[in-house]
Design a protein around this motif. Sequence first.
Motif, PDB file in Angstrom:
ATOM      1  N   GLY A 130       0.812  -1.213   0.000  1.00  0.00           N
ATOM      2  CA  GLY A 130       0.000   0.000   0.000  1.00  0.00           C
ATOM      3  C   GLY A 130       0.844   1.260   0.000  1.00  0.00           C
ATOM      4  O   GLY A 130       0.518   2.245  -0.668  1.00  0.00           O
ATOM      5  N   ARG A 131       1.956   1.231   0.750  1.00  0.00           N
ATOM      6  CA  ARG A 131       2.849   2.390   0.784  1.00  0.00           C
ATOM      7  C   ARG A 131       3.439   2.664  -0.590  1.00  0.00           C
ATOM      8  O   ARG A 131       3.462   3.796  -1.054  1.00  0.00           O
ATOM      9  N   ARG A 132       3.893   1.606  -1.270  1.00  0.00           N
ATOM     10  CA  ARG A 132       4.460   1.793  -2.612  1.00  0.00           C
ATOM     11  C   ARG A 132       3.420   2.357  -3.578  1.00  0.00           C
ATOM     12  O   ARG A 132       3.705   3.272  -4.347  1.00  0.00           O
ATOM     13  N   PRO A 152       6.231  10.690  -1.590  1.00  0.00           N
ATOM     14  CA  PRO A 152       6.725   9.976  -0.409  1.00  0.00           C
ATOM     15  C   PRO A 152       5.949  10.300   0.867  1.00  0.00           C
ATOM     16  O   PRO A 152       5.519  11.423   1.069  1.00  0.00           O
ATOM     17  N   LEU A 153       5.795   9.281   1.700  1.00  0.00           N
ATOM     18  CA  LEU A 153       5.144   9.440   3.002  1.00  0.00           C
ATOM     19  C   LEU A 153       6.125   9.895   4.070  1.00  0.00           C
ATOM     20  O   LEU A 153       5.750  10.546   5.026  1.00  0.00           O
ATOM     21  N   GLN A 154       7.382   9.509   3.923  1.00  0.00           N
ATOM     22  CA  GLN A 154       8.397   9.857   4.908  1.00  0.00           C
ATOM     23  C   GLN A 154       9.579  10.506   4.192  1.00  0.00           C
ATOM     24  O   GLN A 154       9.867  10.204   3.040  1.00  0.00           O
ATOM     25  N   GLN A 155      10.249  11.351   4.903  1.00  0.00           N
ATOM     26  CA  GLN A 155      11.349  12.095   4.310  1.00  0.00           C
ATOM     27  C   GLN A 155      12.442  11.167   3.789  1.00  0.00           C
ATOM     28  O   GLN A 155      13.035  11.442   2.756  1.00  0.00           O
ATOM     29  N   ASN A 173      12.137   8.537   2.268  1.00  0.00           N
ATOM     30  CA  ASN A 173      11.728   7.998   0.968  1.00  0.00           C
ATOM     31  C   ASN A 173      11.636   9.099  -0.082  1.00  0.00           C
ATOM     32  O   ASN A 173      11.114   8.877  -1.165  1.00  0.00           O
ATOM     33  N   GLY A 174      12.105  10.293   0.246  1.00  0.00           N
ATOM     34  CA  GLY A 174      11.968  11.452  -0.633  1.00  0.00           C
ATOM     35  C   GLY A 174      13.047  11.599  -1.679  1.00  0.00           C
ATOM     36  O   GLY A 174      13.083  12.601  -2.385  1.00  0.00           O
ATOM     37  N   VAL A 175      13.945  10.636  -1.798  1.00  0.00           N
ATOM     38  CA  VAL A 175      14.972  10.704  -2.835  1.00  0.00           C
ATOM     39  C   VAL A 175      14.680   9.601  -3.842  1.00  0.00           C
ATOM     40  O   VAL A 175      14.750   8.422  -3.525  1.00  0.00           O
ATOM     41  N   VAL A 183      12.564  14.812  -3.631  1.00  0.00           N
ATOM     42  CA  VAL A 183      11.185  15.170  -3.993  1.00  0.00           C
ATOM     43  C   VAL A 183      10.277  15.341  -2.783  1.00  0.00           C
ATOM     44  O   VAL A 183       9.060  15.365  -2.914  1.00  0.00           O
ATOM     45  N   TRP A 184      10.850  15.460  -1.592  1.00  0.00           N
ATOM     46  CA  TRP A 184      10.033  15.524  -0.382  1.00  0.00           C
ATOM     47  C   TRP A 184       9.106  16.728  -0.357  1.00  0.00           C
ATOM     48  O   TRP A 184       7.971  16.644   0.078  1.00  0.00           O
ATOM     49  N   LEU A 185       9.529  17.871  -0.800  1.00  0.00           N
ATOM     50  CA  LEU A 185       8.731  19.090  -0.674  1.00  0.00           C
ATOM     51  C   LEU A 185       8.022  19.502  -1.957  1.00  0.00           C
ATOM     52  O   LEU A 185       7.672  20.656  -2.124  1.00  0.00           O
ATOM     53  N   GLN A 186       7.792  18.589  -2.860  1.00  0.00           N
ATOM     54  CA  GLN A 186       7.108  18.947  -4.098  1.00  0.00           C
ATOM     55  C   GLN A 186       5.602  18.936  -3.898  1.00  0.00           C
ATOM     56  O   GLN A 186       5.053  18.055  -3.263  1.00  0.00           O
TER      57      GLN A 186
END
Length: 151
Positions: free
Chosen positions: A111-113, A121-124, A126-128, A134-137
């Motif tokens: 579900g997360r994927r 991303p749900l968590q920072q 996972n933001g790369v 891409v965390w703050l997009q």
Amino acid sequence: MDTTVIRPAACNDKNGCLPACAPLANPFVPFQRENSETYQAPKALIRGTLFPGLDLPFMGLVNRTEKNTPMGELMALSFAMHELGLYLDTHQNDVEATKLFQQYAGLYEQGRRTYEAQYGPLQQNNGVTDGNYVWLQDPWPWDYVKDGGTK
């Protein structure tokens, strides 16, 4: 029939110590047995516990709001995994609970994927992706965007 209530003398101790005249209390925590019955993850999130035997609503008040959204499903799975993890801390040999934990962990990861592919991303950590941060997009999942317009 005598209905006299006996009360302790007034306690005037305001120093944070247990005064000699304090009434006794008998706390009780239900003991969980192996192979305890469990709620489904969405109901567990609503009830505040995975285990019906521990479901003791305060003053009979029950939350009945279910979140039928992708984020709500992830929250329910995460909550159920956390509850099972706490249970397994004291019931390591409960094979059924271990299998259920693994099942929920697999569903959560899947579900997360899916969620992150659609919303980001749900968590920072996972933001790369592909070398890009891409965390703050925008838009964030809670931002309402109508027909490709702006917030």
